[in-house]
Design an enzyme around this catalytic site. Structure first.
Site, PDB file in Angstrom:
ATOM      1  N   SER A 109      38.556  24.913  44.129  1.00  8.84           N
ATOM      2  CA  SER A 109      39.364  25.177  42.940  1.00  8.84           C
ATOM      3  C   SER A 109      38.608  26.163  42.067  1.00  8.84           C
ATOM      4  CB  SER A 109      39.570  23.866  42.155  1.00  8.84           C
ATOM      5  OG  SER A 109      39.976  24.145  40.827  1.00  8.84           O
TER       6      SER A 109
ATOM      7  N   HIS B 112      38.688  32.370  45.630  1.00 10.78           N
ATOM      8  CA  HIS B 112      37.670  31.683  46.427  1.00 10.78           C
ATOM      9  C   HIS B 112      38.178  31.564  47.858  1.00 10.78           C
ATOM     10  CE1 HIS B 112      40.377  28.319  45.909  1.00 10.78           C
ATOM     11  NE2 HIS B 112      40.224  28.361  44.585  1.00 10.78           N
TER      12      HIS B 112
ATOM     13  N   HIS C 269      41.774  30.804  48.537  1.00  8.58           N
ATOM     14  CA  HIS C 269      42.714  31.931  48.430  1.00  8.58           C
ATOM     15  C   HIS C 269      42.669  32.795  49.686  1.00  8.58           C
ATOM     16  CE1 HIS C 269      42.059  31.108  44.007  1.00  8.58           C
ATOM     17  NE2 HIS C 269      43.370  31.110  44.081  1.00  8.58           N
TER      18      HIS C 269
ATOM     19  N   GLN D  66      51.726  28.448  31.082  1.00  8.92           N
ATOM     20  CA  GLN D  66      51.491  27.173  31.758  1.00  8.92           C
ATOM     21  C   GLN D  66      50.278  26.425  31.216  1.00  8.92           C
ATOM     22  OE1 GLN D  66      51.000  29.313  35.657  1.00  8.92           O
ATOM     23  NE2 GLN D  66      49.469  27.765  36.053  1.00  8.92           N
TER      24      GLN D  66
HETATM   25  O1  PAF Z   1      48.528  28.015  41.384  1.00  3.26           O
HETATM   26  C1  PAF Z   1      48.310  28.925  40.564  1.00  3.26           C
HETATM   27  O2  PAF Z   1      47.300  29.639  40.627  1.00  3.26           O
HETATM   28  C2  PAF Z   1      49.323  29.207  39.467  1.00  3.26           C
HETATM   29  O3  PAF Z   1      49.908  28.039  39.000  1.00  3.26           O
HETATM   30  C3  PAF Z   1      50.393  30.242  39.884  1.00  3.26           C
HETATM   31  C4  PAF Z   1      51.246  29.738  41.041  1.00  3.26           C
HETATM   32  C5  PAF Z   1      49.730  31.548  40.271  1.00  3.26           C
HETATM   33  C6  PAF Z   1      51.342  30.506  38.713  1.00  3.26           C
HETATM   34  O4  PAF Z   1      50.653  31.016  37.614  1.00  3.26           O
END
Ligand code: PAF
Length: 284
Positions: A192, A38, A41, A67
């Site tokens: 986001s 988006h 970025h 994660q």
């Molecule tokens: O912020 C994010 O999009 C993620 O946590 C990252 C840094 C790409 C790690 O997967």
């Protein structure tokens, strides 16, 4: 060799990446993402370009299973690869590295991971056990694979940024970490990828997060108690928002000072969507 005008070179494996990244004396930068790109970025990519022009900018796109906890949104996390490549082309990105899970974790679930330390168990780490070990592990791997001079991260994920800086410092990694201020919608909502989950009514509820932060920041000259009281007043008016934390800390996320630089952070759940936000402020 990098393509001249036809958009980024897209590579899927670490071997292709090693072949593609030019051996250069020039500065290089990486923007790590999970895709669903988006305008936030775009600003990260612009910041990368500003740092290294004309050196190459790499964007990584990888939804990192490590994660996400059980029951979180790994499966439904928005994936929009074609649109992401278009964003990268528009922004003059040189290389897109988009490995799949088997490429990234070729030996299966890694046995050695990065321990995020005590801060990794607080705030988002308390709500999402194991999250920051997963983040730091993939960030370390991607730094090793892309070998950039600079890695660019958004302040929107502020705890992540602090922990990445800490990892790089504590483990003597060579990269310089750059934090970029959060990009917001005109009404204040922090951009986001997860905003895509929000229905219109939920989006209205989500606005209370940034409103609480702004109310807190406005009260900053009156000190920490006033900041927290002003923010809580806003949050209390949004019963549909399930607040996870609303805290004031110092810029390294230790105990907040009475005066000077601080960070106000909030996390909450709207329907099935967990959102986070934060602002810097100066306590009077
Ligand atoms: O912020 C994010 O999009 C993620 O946590 C990252 C840094 C790409 C790690 O997967």
């Amino acid at each position: 060799m990098l393509a001249e005008n036809d958009g980024p070179v897209i590579v899927r494996t670490r071997a292709e990446l090693a072949e593609t990244l030019p051996v250069t004396e020039a500065l290089t930068a990486v923007v790590m993402t999970m895709g669903a790109l988006h305008d936030g970025h775009r600003v990260l990519i612009d910041a990368a370009r500003d740092r290294v022009s004309p050196g190459p900018v790499t964007v990584t796109i990888f939804v990192n299973p490590l994660q996400f906890g059980p029951g979180e949104d790994f499966e439904r996390y928005p994936r929009s690869f074609e649109a992401d490549v278009t964003v990268c082309r528009d922004e003059g990105v040189d290389v897109v590295f988009a490995p799949d899970v088997d490429e990234m974790y070729a030996g299966g679930q890694p046995e050695v991971t990065v321990d995020p330390g005590p801060l990794g168990a607080e705030l988002d780490g308390a709500a999402r056990p194991g999250h920051f070990a997963g983040v730091l592990t993939v960030v370390a791997k991607l730094l090793n694979m892309t070998v950039p001079s600079f890695a660019i991260f958004g302040e929107k994920d502020y705890q992540q940024l602090v922990l990445v800086r800490r990892m790089v410092r504590d483990l003597d990694m060579a990269q310089r970490i750059v934090g970029v201020p959060t990009v917001r919608e005109p009404d204040g909502l922090a951009l986001s990828s997860r905003n895509r989950y929000l229905r219109a009514t939920e989006r209205q509820v989500a606005l209370s997060l940034s409103r609480a932060l702004f109310a807190g920041a406005e009260a900053a000259p009156k000190g920490p108690d006033a900041v927290l009281a002003a923010g809580r007043q806003v949050l209390e008016q949004a019963p549909a928002l399930d607040v996870d934390y609303f805290v004031l800390r110092d810029p390294e996320l230790r105990t907040a000072p009475q005066t000077g630089e601080a960070r106000l952070l909030v996390a909450g759940r709207v329907g099935g969507t967990r959102l986070i936000d934060n602002v810097p402020l100066t306590l009077g």
